[in-house]
Design an enzyme around this catalytic site. Sequence first.
Site, PDB file in Angstrom:
ATOM      1  CB  CYS A 250      -0.927   0.002   1.216  1.00 34.51           C
ATOM      2  SG  CYS A 250      -2.017   1.448   1.298  1.00 34.51           S
TER       3      CYS A 250
ATOM      4  CB  CYS B  57      -0.679   2.399   4.005  1.00 43.05           C
ATOM      5  SG  CYS B  57      -2.287   1.834   3.441  1.00 43.05           S
ATOM      6  CG  ASP B  58       3.137   1.228   4.501  1.00 45.90           C
ATOM      7  OD1 ASP B  58       2.679   1.684   5.563  1.00 45.90           O
ATOM      8  OD2 ASP B  58       2.947   0.049   4.127  1.00 45.90           O
TER       9      ASP B  58
END
Length: 316
Positions: free
Chosen positions: A132, A135-136
Amino acid sequence: MYKAVILGTGPAGLTAAIYLARANMEPVVIEGPEPGGQLTLTTEVENYPGFEQGILGPELMETMKKQAVRFGARFERGLVTKLKSKSSSFTIVIDSMGDIEAEAVIVSTGASAKLLGIPGETEMIGNGVSTCATCDGFFFRNKRVIIVGGGDSAMEEANFLTKFASEVLVVHRRDELRASKIMQERARNNKKITWAMNRTPIGILTDGQKTIGLEVVNNDSGENENLDADGVFVAIGHRPNTSFLKDLNIVDETGYINVQPGSTHTKIPGLFACGDVQDKTYRQAITAAGTGCMAAMDCEKYLEGERILDWSQNLS
């Protein structure tokens, strides 16, 4: 006969459990083999509102579960193998519990990121390997990262990662991309994106503690190559966890559950879906939690007698 049964314990399912429990609907939550969903594989969550310094993914999920339990939600462990629809109820077949009955069911079983299946991949998820970018990506500011994939999602994530990374190397096992022309052009025109085409990943490189690159086979020469990077993002698609619903005819051609636009209703009265299992676009913890709230409210209204709506409208 239970009033409401929730399948899945990611942000969507746990939010639904909190809302239904507070409404005295006494929900039963079925935890699958991976309680907490994909967030349990995430080390640091910094984009979930309310946690200024961030929070560990497993800790966030455990906190949400405790909140649901506090209001009276009941949790049971088991793998749902089949869901059967009756005239006004459902039969849920669970490997460890046998069959249980419910007036209403909320499906929040999520979607699993497709993985490469190479050595070191699962071991390093959350420690340099990610599925992701949204997300990261922030954790790789001014670093070199690799993204594996050749479709629209891979190109979109590659462009997104250039907001943080100093260089994004796209690795694809063919010499041509599968992405649409417009997505390819955007990626090709981004000066931060470089290319390693016709290369097949065969292993994650580590120093014993963190990810340091990707080992690939050059399909032209047949030789192995080591590609240095601080992070490896796998972007080869997601697989919704809906195999147990195959007899209900409520999923699309890719396996995602069809819901009535603006709600969580499926075409079967009393059956609701929330989270990544019905969301192929956003797939974020906060959006999953939002649809979990929606599902609980839709379910509560259904159980209280608002059953005259045509749930099949606009649904195939």
